[in-house]
Design an enzyme around this catalytic site. Sequence first.
Site, PDB file in Angstrom:
ATOM      1  N   LYS A   1      56.677 -10.278  -5.606  1.00  0.00           N
ATOM      2  CA  LYS A   1      56.280  -9.564  -4.392  1.00  0.00           C
ATOM      3  C   LYS A   1      54.954  -8.824  -4.615  1.00  0.00           C
ATOM      4  O   LYS A   1      54.084  -8.799  -3.743  1.00  0.00           O
ATOM      5  CB  LYS A   1      57.396  -8.597  -3.983  1.00  0.00           C
TER       6      LYS A   1
ATOM      7  N   GLY B   1      61.860  -7.263   2.662  1.00  0.00           N
ATOM      8  CA  GLY B   1      62.814  -7.506   3.755  1.00  0.00           C
ATOM      9  C   GLY B   1      62.196  -7.212   5.102  1.00  0.00           C
ATOM     10  O   GLY B   1      61.170  -7.787   5.468  1.00  0.00           O
TER      11      GLY B   1
ATOM     12  N   GLY C   1      69.192  -8.689   2.539  1.00  0.00           N
ATOM     13  CA  GLY C   1      70.306  -8.827   3.479  1.00  0.00           C
ATOM     14  C   GLY C   1      69.954  -9.762   4.618  1.00  0.00           C
ATOM     15  O   GLY C   1      68.792  -9.997   4.925  1.00  0.00           O
TER      16      GLY C   1
ATOM     17  N   GLU D   1      56.023 -12.950   5.943  1.00  0.00           N
ATOM     18  CA  GLU D   1      56.348 -11.510   6.008  1.00  0.00           C
ATOM     19  C   GLU D   1      57.663 -11.195   5.294  1.00  0.00           C
ATOM     20  O   GLU D   1      57.790 -10.161   4.626  1.00  0.00           O
ATOM     21  CB  GLU D   1      56.432 -11.074   7.484  1.00  0.00           C
TER      22      GLU D   1
HETATM   23  N1  HSE Z   1      66.953 -10.028  -4.685  1.00  0.00           N
HETATM   24  C1  HSE Z   1      66.090  -9.338  -3.800  1.00  0.00           C
HETATM   25  C2  HSE Z   1      66.361  -7.856  -3.917  1.00  0.00           C
HETATM   26  C3  HSE Z   1      66.333  -9.819  -2.384  1.00  0.00           C
HETATM   27  O1  HSE Z   1      67.332  -7.454  -4.595  1.00  0.00           O
HETATM   28  O2  HSE Z   1      65.594  -7.068  -3.391  1.00  0.00           O
HETATM   29  C4  HSE Z   1      65.200  -9.559  -1.445  1.00  0.00           C
HETATM   30  O3  HSE Z   1      64.009 -10.160  -1.839  1.00  0.00           O
END
Ligand code: HSE
Length: 458
Positions: A205, A134, A304, A129
């Site tokens: 993603k 995030g 984060g 997940e």
């Molecule tokens: N580097 C990614 C971002 C971190 O900036 O969204 C989270 O996958």
Amino acid sequence: MRQINIAILGCGVVGSGVAKLLIEKQQLLESRIGVSLNLKYVADLDTKTDRGIKFKDGVFISDANKAINDPDVDIVVELIGGKTIAKDFIVKALQNAKHVVTANKALIASYGNTIVKTAIENGVDFAFEASVGGCMPVIKSIRESLVANHINSITGILNGTCNYILTKISQEGCPFDLALKEAQNRGYAEADPFLDVEGHDSAHKLAILTAIAYGMEINIEDIHVEGISKITPMDIEFAKEFGYAIKLLAISKNCLDKGSVEARVHPTMIPIALPLAHVNGSMNAVTINADATGETMLYGAGAGMMPTASAVLSDIADIARNIMAVDIADTKSAVMSENRINMASNISGRTRVPILGFQAKNIRKIPILPITDISTCYYIRLAAEDHPGVLSKITGILGSRGISIQSVHQKGRRENGPVPVVMITHRAIEKDVQLALKEIASLDAIPEMPVVIRIEDY
Ligand code: HSE
């Protein structure tokens, strides 16, 4: 109370966050899940740096293999990142019949199909997940909440770093490099920020979401990817004049009636009236259009420590509940001991929700439509000599390829030298636009290659 033993591999930003949640939220987790989640190991090569966490004796170790080979460990949480050691540890853990949780989108995008196969063969779960968006429960939403839907499209702002940079340029006129540095300082960016800025993180993603949305194998190779490094403040300003915002979008569309899907990542102009246009800073958002629900939108912190750790914990909780369900089934019937062996080789018996959202036998290879075949509207910015007849040549070339113009603006007036000419087209086929632009760029009056940004005007 039943105890589930957990081993975290990698105690960086997210690893520390998961350890903190497991320790600090122990009571809450127990009262919600009904089992005790015991942090048995945290493995990291660096055991010297203070993470601000008080581990029990013997928990913080440097040898990940000790955790992977411990028969008492139920769930291995891979938070090392990268595609080499992390992959070896995940495969070993699955082969040792451990459930695995990871946030490693790059690894899943490249090796997800074989990793899922290994998990199924070993009758264990593989959950991810935290790999997309995030803390937004986007994977859970698609796999579970929208189970009765055909997904029509997914449109997401899935990279916090790029969204932060675009917001800083757009709202404060901040230079690109400074905005990137700030994103890095805030801990949003990948170890290699090229992955963020050039769109690859979003593509990783999108590959995951596209697979679980349509019941297809994960396919990163065929996703068209463009990043934000060529977006200029001038284009952001022109976009505003036309009523658009520029966002790095990850777009996936269901074209299964034609035997394919669309999957692409690129800077996109979207109408300022759309909610996605107002997703700013490092925030992520995703709009899922499905046949029964219509449009659903999720919004949340895409990067984060604690938001990502929260998503990892949701996977751990799901697996703990699955383990409990199997335990209960085992004790309910003596016959189950026979069935349990059968279930171990059948993912739908061992894990409540199939890893890729569809039963393994129903997952297909579905082609991704080449970018040249998509159809959308385009923003075209040209540097054109300000002479009589130049515009008619340009519009003539576009017209000869069947590209219809919605509006044209010439910005300023110059006797000598080029002026920006900005055009918005009606819907056109990408390959026609590319051919037309090649022809336009060869005109003497056009000293630079035109800038093109796709428009999604829903
Ligand atoms: N580097 C990614 C971002 C971190 O900036 O969204 C989270 O996958």
